[in-house]
Write a protein that holds these residues in place. Structure first.
Motif, mmCIF file in Angstrom:
data_model
loop_
_atom_site.group_PDB
_atom_site.id
_atom_site.type_symbol
_atom_site.label_atom_id
_atom_site.label_comp_id
_atom_site.label_asym_id
_atom_site.label_seq_id
_atom_site.Cartn_x
_atom_site.Cartn_y
_atom_site.Cartn_z
ATOM 1 N N GLU A 189 2.198 1.663 -3.481
ATOM 2 C CA GLU A 189 0.817 2.213 -4.264
ATOM 3 C C GLU A 189 0.582 3.609 -3.905
ATOM 4 O OE1 GLU A 189 -0.242 0.023 -6.436
ATOM 5 O OE2 GLU A 189 -1.631 1.908 -7.388
ATOM 6 N N LEU A 190 0.711 3.883 -2.706
ATOM 7 C CA LEU A 190 0.347 5.312 -2.366
ATOM 8 C C LEU A 190 1.280 6.341 -2.786
ATOM 9 C CD1 LEU A 190 -1.439 7.013 -0.725
ATOM 10 C CD2 LEU A 190 -0.103 6.704 1.173
ATOM 11 N N GLN B 97 0.920 -1.071 -0.039
ATOM 12 C CA GLN B 97 0.099 -0.004 0.040
ATOM 13 C C GLN B 97 1.002 1.047 0.028
ATOM 14 O OE1 GLN B 97 -3.074 0.124 3.012
ATOM 15 N NE2 GLN B 97 -4.118 -1.518 2.168
ATOM 16 N N GLN C 48 2.469 10.608 -8.971
ATOM 17 C CA GLN C 48 1.772 10.938 -10.063
ATOM 18 C C GLN C 48 0.931 12.275 -9.793
ATOM 19 O OE1 GLN C 48 -0.803 7.562 -11.316
ATOM 20 N NE2 GLN C 48 -1.180 8.327 -13.272
ATOM 21 N N GLU C 49 0.257 12.412 -8.913
ATOM 22 C CA GLU C 49 -0.605 13.628 -8.644
ATOM 23 C C GLU C 49 0.340 14.913 -8.726
ATOM 24 O OE1 GLU C 49 -2.903 12.880 -5.174
ATOM 25 O OE2 GLU C 49 -4.194 11.339 -6.265
ATOM 26 N N LYS D 140 3.433 5.640 -5.418
ATOM 27 C CA LYS D 140 3.169 5.976 -6.960
ATOM 28 C C LYS D 140 1.899 6.907 -7.051
ATOM 29 C CE LYS D 140 3.409 2.051 -8.956
ATOM 30 N NZ LYS D 140 3.086 0.763 -9.250
ATOM 31 N N THR D 141 0.861 6.803 -6.388
ATOM 32 C CA THR D 141 -0.347 7.615 -6.714
ATOM 33 C C THR D 141 -0.050 8.921 -6.489
ATOM 34 O OG1 THR D 141 -1.799 5.830 -6.168
ATOM 35 C CG2 THR D 141 -2.610 8.020 -6.260
ATOM 36 N N MET D 142 0.766 9.426 -5.170
ATOM 37 C CA MET D 142 1.144 10.655 -4.864
ATOM 38 C C MET D 142 2.200 11.347 -5.845
ATOM 39 S SD MET D 142 1.088 10.588 -0.833
ATOM 40 C CE MET D 142 1.817 12.195 -0.755
#
Lengths: 200, 159
Positions: A132-133, A129, A139-140, A135-137
């Protein structure tokens, strides 16, 4: 129980001995009385009273000695037995406790294993997680940064254009611009002519 | 005979003023003739602008103005129906520059164009041409707006 049996045997043997001695004495007494009455002058007696008393004393002494010996022996036996019993009890309790402890340790070990497995799974899950988090952050953040850059570029273009326009606003010299103006009009002459001719 | 708009009548305001002065002159001539007939003292002749005088000279030649001729001239002007173009510059031009621009439009587009002038310092420079149905923006402001997408890259290259 053995103690009682042993004491009893000793007592019975002593009684039998006393009985046997008394019987022997009585037989001897009666035999001497018969000899004395039958033969005229009597044969000498087998045991005198003093000898019987002495024998009884010796018997008593022997009996007491036997009792003491038996008691001492019994006491020693009791001590040994008690010691052995204690030892057995200690060993049994120790075995029991050891068995219980062993079982407890096994249980603890199993619980520890399960906990470790669970912790590992939790750790992997959390790590996944987290990745994943992240990576998401990222990207954002990249998208937001790009938006900010685009907005900045747009604003900067407008700012520069406004600044230049404002700077040129004062002290305009149309004479120096006429060449540019006429060249621009010449370049767009066709469109202007078409519009002025056809639009009416 | 085809009537061409005189070169010195450049703006719509001047055109309307010339029309007004011609009508006033015609009315004065008509009234003067009547007053002369009845023996009344005529009113002083109204003054005319240089553009009106030049128009009269080109129209009448050596002849004296008459009501009939003035009426014909006024009618020609009404039939003309010139096209009006508005030009926006960074500053109000002088007469020479106005004449230059009017001559350009009459030479390259239509001979009966009237040109109105206004100033807008925010355009920075260049010219904005506003016809009856379209705007042609050739100002510095528009050029900067069109090229503003390149400004960040230029700044980065400089930096």
């Amino acid at each position: 129980m053995y103690l009682y049996v042993g004491v009893g045997l000793i007592f019975v043997s002593v009684l039998y001995l006393v009985y046997a001695v008394n019987r022997q004495a009585s037989l001897a007494q009666s035999s001497s009385d018969k000899t004395k009455t039958h033969n005229g002058p009597t044969a000498p007696e087998l045991l005198s009273t003093a000898q019987v008393a002495e024998l009884e004393a010796k018997l008593k002494q022997a009996y007491e000695h036997q009792i003491e010996t038996a008691s001492a022996h019994l006491g020693e036996e009791l001590k040994a037995t008690s010691a052995r019993l204690n030892e057995q009890v200690v060993r049994l309790t120790t075995n029991v406790i050891e068995a219980e402890l062993e079982g407890y340790q096994k249980t603890l070990e199993e619980v520890r294993k399960v906990s470790n497995e669970t912790m590992k799974q939790l750790y992997h899950s959390v790590e996944e997680q987290r990745v994943e988090l992240r990576k998401t952050m990222e990207q954002e953040l990249a998208e937001e940064r790009q938006q900010l850059i685009s907005r900045f570029d747009t604003r900067m273009g407008e700012i520069v254009a406004s600044y230049i326009t404002e700077s040129l606003g004062g002290g305009v010299d149309l004479g120096s611009q006429m060449t540019y103006i006429t060249e621009t009009l010449d370049a767009n002459k066709a469109a202007l002519k078409k519009n002025l001719s056809s639009g009416l | 005979m085809a009537f061409n708009l005189p070169s010195d009548i450049t703006t719509p305001q001047v055109f309307e003023a010339v029309q007004f002065e011609l009508e006033r002159l015609r009315d004065w001539l008509s009234n003067s003739a009547v007053k002369c007939k009845v023996g009344a003292k005529p009113v002083h002749e109204p003054s005319c602008s240089p553009e009106t005088k030049q128009l009269l000279d080109s129209w009448l030649g050596d002849k004296a103005p008459s009501v009939t001729q003035l009426t014909a001239l006024i009618e020609e002007l009404r039939k003309l129906k010139p096209v009006t173009v508005h030009i926006v510059l960074a500053a109000l031009p002088g007469d020479d520059l106005k004449q230059t621009l009017v001559d350009w439009f009459r030479t390259n587009c239509r001979p009966d164009v009237l040109v109105g002038f206004s100033a807008d310092r925010t355009i920075g420079g260049g010219i904005i041409v506003r016809t009856p149905n379209r705007i042609f923006d050739y100002s510095f402001r528009e050029r900067l707006a069109q090229g503003r997408a390149n400004i960040p890259e230029l700044v980065r290259n400089v930096g």
